[in-house]
Motif scaffolding. Structure first.
Motif, PDB file in Angstrom:
ATOM      1  N   ALA A 178      62.539 -16.184  21.574  1.00 17.50           N
ATOM      2  CA  ALA A 178      61.306 -16.938  21.296  1.00 17.50           C
ATOM      3  C   ALA A 178      60.080 -16.184  21.806  1.00 17.50           C
ATOM      4  CB  ALA A 178      61.384 -18.326  21.935  1.00 17.50           C
ATOM      5  N   ILE A 179      60.184 -15.608  22.993  1.00 18.35           N
ATOM      6  CA  ILE A 179      59.054 -14.872  23.560  1.00 18.35           C
ATOM      7  C   ILE A 179      58.786 -13.607  22.753  1.00 18.35           C
ATOM      8  CG2 ILE A 179      58.320 -13.527  25.575  1.00 18.35           C
ATOM      9  CD1 ILE A 179      59.566 -15.733  27.325  1.00 18.35           C
ATOM     10  N   ARG A 180      59.835 -12.941  22.328  1.00 12.70           N
ATOM     11  CA  ARG A 180      59.646 -11.736  21.504  1.00 12.70           C
ATOM     12  C   ARG A 180      58.946 -12.091  20.195  1.00 12.70           C
ATOM     13  NH1 ARG A 180      64.729  -8.246  19.568  1.00 12.70           N
ATOM     14  NH2 ARG A 180      64.996 -10.124  18.325  1.00 12.70           N
ATOM     15  N   GLU A 181      59.261 -13.233  19.626  1.00 13.58           N
ATOM     16  CA  GLU A 181      58.569 -13.677  18.402  1.00 13.58           C
ATOM     17  C   GLU A 181      57.078 -13.909  18.672  1.00 13.58           C
ATOM     18  OE1 GLU A 181      60.726 -17.070  16.930  1.00 13.58           O
ATOM     19  OE2 GLU A 181      62.495 -15.857  16.449  1.00 13.58           O
ATOM     20  N   ASP A 182      56.759 -14.455  19.846  1.00 16.45           N
ATOM     21  CA  ASP A 182      55.346 -14.606  20.232  1.00 16.45           C
ATOM     22  C   ASP A 182      54.664 -13.241  20.259  1.00 16.45           C
ATOM     23  OD1 ASP A 182      55.727 -17.343  20.645  1.00 16.45           O
ATOM     24  OD2 ASP A 182      55.835 -17.163  22.830  1.00 16.45           O
ATOM     25  N   GLU A 183      55.344 -12.258  20.850  1.00 12.26           N
ATOM     26  CA  GLU A 183      54.753 -10.928  20.988  1.00 12.26           C
ATOM     27  C   GLU A 183      54.534 -10.282  19.621  1.00 12.26           C
ATOM     28  OE1 GLU A 183      53.614 -10.755  23.751  1.00 12.26           O
ATOM     29  OE2 GLU A 183      55.042 -10.934  25.390  1.00 12.26           O
ATOM     30  N   VAL A 184      55.428 -10.531  18.689  1.00 12.60           N
ATOM     31  CA  VAL A 184      55.253 -10.026  17.315  1.00 12.60           C
ATOM     32  C   VAL A 184      53.970 -10.605  16.714  1.00 12.60           C
ATOM     33  CG1 VAL A 184      56.189 -10.133  14.962  1.00 12.60           C
ATOM     34  CG2 VAL A 184      57.693  -9.564  16.890  1.00 12.60           C
ATOM     35  N   ARG A 185      53.771 -11.895  16.904  1.00  9.53           N
ATOM     36  CA  ARG A 185      52.560 -12.548  16.383  1.00  9.53           C
ATOM     37  C   ARG A 185      51.297 -11.971  17.035  1.00  9.53           C
ATOM     38  NH1 ARG A 185      54.028 -17.120  17.638  1.00  9.53           N
ATOM     39  NH2 ARG A 185      52.669 -17.614  19.385  1.00  9.53           N
ATOM     40  N   HIS A 186      51.334 -11.785  18.362  1.00 12.45           N
ATOM     41  CA  HIS A 186      50.179 -11.223  19.061  1.00 12.45           C
ATOM     42  C   HIS A 186      49.899  -9.785  18.600  1.00 12.45           C
ATOM     43  CE1 HIS A 186      50.491 -14.765  21.379  1.00 12.45           C
ATOM     44  NE2 HIS A 186      51.314 -14.330  22.310  1.00 12.45           N
ATOM     45  N   ARG A 187      50.962  -9.028  18.390  1.00 13.24           N
ATOM     46  CA  ARG A 187      50.803  -7.653  17.887  1.00 13.24           C
ATOM     47  C   ARG A 187      50.058  -7.653  16.561  1.00 13.24           C
ATOM     48  NH1 ARG A 187      56.027  -5.655  15.295  1.00 13.24           N
ATOM     49  NH2 ARG A 187      55.203  -7.116  13.783  1.00 13.24           N
ATOM     50  N   ASP A 188      50.527  -8.496  15.641  1.00 13.41           N
ATOM     51  CA  ASP A 188      49.948  -8.524  14.299  1.00 13.41           C
ATOM     52  C   ASP A 188      48.498  -8.992  14.319  1.00 13.41           C
ATOM     53  OD1 ASP A 188      52.407  -7.653  13.431  1.00 13.41           O
ATOM     54  OD2 ASP A 188      53.052  -9.617  12.677  1.00 13.41           O
ATOM     55  N   ILE A 189      48.202  -9.997  15.139  1.00 15.36           N
ATOM     56  CA  ILE A 189      46.831 -10.516  15.226  1.00 15.36           C
ATOM     57  C   ILE A 189      45.892  -9.449  15.775  1.00 15.36           C
ATOM     58  CG2 ILE A 189      45.350 -12.134  16.512  1.00 15.36           C
ATOM     59  CD1 ILE A 189      47.638 -14.211  16.185  1.00 15.36           C
ATOM     60  N   ASN A 190      46.286  -8.786  16.846  1.00 15.65           N
ATOM     61  CA  ASN A 190      45.395  -7.800  17.451  1.00 15.65           C
ATOM     62  C   ASN A 190      45.202  -6.571  16.570  1.00 15.65           C
ATOM     63  OD1 ASN A 190      44.284  -8.481  20.265  1.00 15.65           O
ATOM     64  ND2 ASN A 190      46.375  -9.292  20.284  1.00 15.65           N
ATOM     65  N   HIS A 191      46.253  -6.103  15.928  1.00 14.99           N
ATOM     66  CA  HIS A 191      46.068  -4.982  15.013  1.00 14.99           C
ATOM     67  C   HIS A 191      45.190  -5.400  13.826  1.00 14.99           C
ATOM     68  CE1 HIS A 191      48.342  -1.996  17.051  1.00 14.99           C
ATOM     69  NE2 HIS A 191      49.540  -2.506  16.837  1.00 14.99           N
ATOM     70  N   ALA A 192      45.350  -6.634  13.352  1.00 18.02           N
ATOM     71  CA  ALA A 192      44.496  -7.111  12.242  1.00 18.02           C
ATOM     72  C   ALA A 192      43.035  -7.202  12.679  1.00 18.02           C
ATOM     73  CB  ALA A 192      45.001  -8.457  11.732  1.00 18.02           C
ATOM     74  N   PHE A 193      42.791  -7.703  13.895  1.00 19.29           N
ATOM     75  CA  PHE A 193      41.416  -7.754  14.395  1.00 19.29           C
ATOM     76  C   PHE A 193      40.826  -6.348  14.504  1.00 19.29           C
ATOM     77  CE2 PHE A 193      41.766 -12.067  16.849  1.00 19.29           C
ATOM     78  CZ  PHE A 193      41.676 -12.749  15.647  1.00 19.29           C
ATOM     79  N   ALA A 194      41.610  -5.403  15.019  1.00 17.47           N
ATOM     80  CA  ALA A 194      41.127  -4.018  15.126  1.00 17.47           C
ATOM     81  C   ALA A 194      40.816  -3.455  13.733  1.00 17.47           C
ATOM     82  CB  ALA A 194      42.148  -3.155  15.841  1.00 17.47           C
ATOM     83  N   ASP A 195      41.692  -3.730  12.770  1.00 15.51           N
ATOM     84  CA  ASP A 195      41.476  -3.229  11.398  1.00 15.51           C
ATOM     85  C   ASP A 195      40.203  -3.807  10.768  1.00 15.51           C
ATOM     86  OD1 ASP A 195      43.774  -1.695  11.501  1.00 15.51           O
ATOM     87  OD2 ASP A 195      45.013  -3.178  10.449  1.00 15.51           O
ATOM     88  N   SER A 196      39.855  -5.045  11.167  1.00 17.28           N
ATOM     89  CA  SER A 196      38.713  -5.711  10.542  1.00 17.28           C
ATOM     90  C   SER A 196      37.366  -5.272  11.135  1.00 17.28           C
ATOM     91  CB  SER A 196      38.841  -7.230  10.693  1.00 17.28           C
ATOM     92  OG  SER A 196      38.629  -7.624  12.041  1.00 17.28           O
ATOM     93  N   MET A 197      37.419  -4.524  12.246  1.00 19.59           N
ATOM     94  CA  MET A 197      36.179  -4.107  12.906  1.00 19.59           C
ATOM     95  C   MET A 197      35.798  -2.699  12.481  1.00 19.59           C
ATOM     96  SD  MET A 197      36.887  -5.630  16.696  1.00 19.59           S
ATOM     97  CE  MET A 197      36.886  -7.391  16.972  1.00 19.59           C
ATOM     98  N   THR A 198      34.498  -2.486  12.360  1.00 20.18           N
ATOM     99  CA  THR A 198      34.030  -1.152  11.935  1.00 20.18           C
ATOM    100  C   THR A 198      33.703  -0.296  13.130  1.00 20.18           C
ATOM    101  OG1 THR A 198      31.805  -2.045  11.756  1.00 20.18           O
ATOM    102  CG2 THR A 198      33.125  -1.950   9.744  1.00 20.18           C
TER     103      THR A 198
END
Length: 198
Positions: A178-198
């Protein structure tokens, strides 16, 4: 399991180098004591979401513009990482040295991340994404140790069963999944935020 974001920019390479450098002392100090590693590392992992959430909140107030859901996502991440810590405290029972290390590491991480976020939030989100990639790797190794019997599959604490809605009688294996699944979600969110910034 781990999906690695391949660095493309100088900022990405710097973020990856920072995270790889952070992993070295953790590997030396904790080796394969995954529960104890989790206590210290989850303290660090809760910092980026809180810092990012606060600074995005202030930016939204200052610019009088909506935040596209970043504030809530980051503060939810910080709270979720805090629950990881609260759970592993019950499992690993940290020593006084590990508690002292938490104070030192958290103080350094908070202040450095805060200052860096003021300069380059994109790099900070990439750092958080790469930190989560490392967490996924560590939790996958932890699961392997549980599955091969090297680490006992102890019962999950009641607070974890409630928080993650685990079945009654869930063990450490279920909790780490369950915790590893949380970390997968956090990984995806943070990489998406980084991708969205110029």
């Amino acid at each position: 399991m781990t999906v690695h974001h391949v660095p493309k920019t100088v900022s990405d390479y710097i973020a990856l180098a920072v995270v790889k450098a952070m992993r070295v002392p953790a590997d030396l100090f904790f080796a394969r004591r995954y529960g104890h590693r989790a206590v210290v590392l989850e303290t660090v992992a809760a910092v980026p979401g809180m810092v990012g959430g606060v600074l995005q909140h202030l930016k939204s107030l200052r610019t009088m513009q909506p935040d596209q859901g970043k504030i809530r996502a980051l503060l939810d991440e910080a709270e979720n990482e805090r629950m990881h810590l609260m759970t592993f405290i019950l499992i690993a029972k940290p020593t006084w040295l590990e508690r002292a290390l938490v104070l030192l590491v958290q103080g350094l991480m908070f202040n450095l991340y805060f200052l860096l976020y003021l300069i380059t939030p994109k790099t900070c989100h990439r750092i958080a994404g790469y930190l989560e990639e490392e967490a996924i790797t560590s939790y996958t190794e932890y699961l392997a140790e549980i599955d091969n019997g090297s680490i006992q599959n102890v019962p999950a604490p009641p607070c974890a069963i409630d928080y993650w809605h685990l079945p009654a009688g869930a063990g450490l294996h279920d909790l780490v999944v369950a915790i590893r699944e949380d970390e997968v979600r956090h990984r995806d969110i943070n990489h998406a935020f980084a991708d969205s910034m110029t």
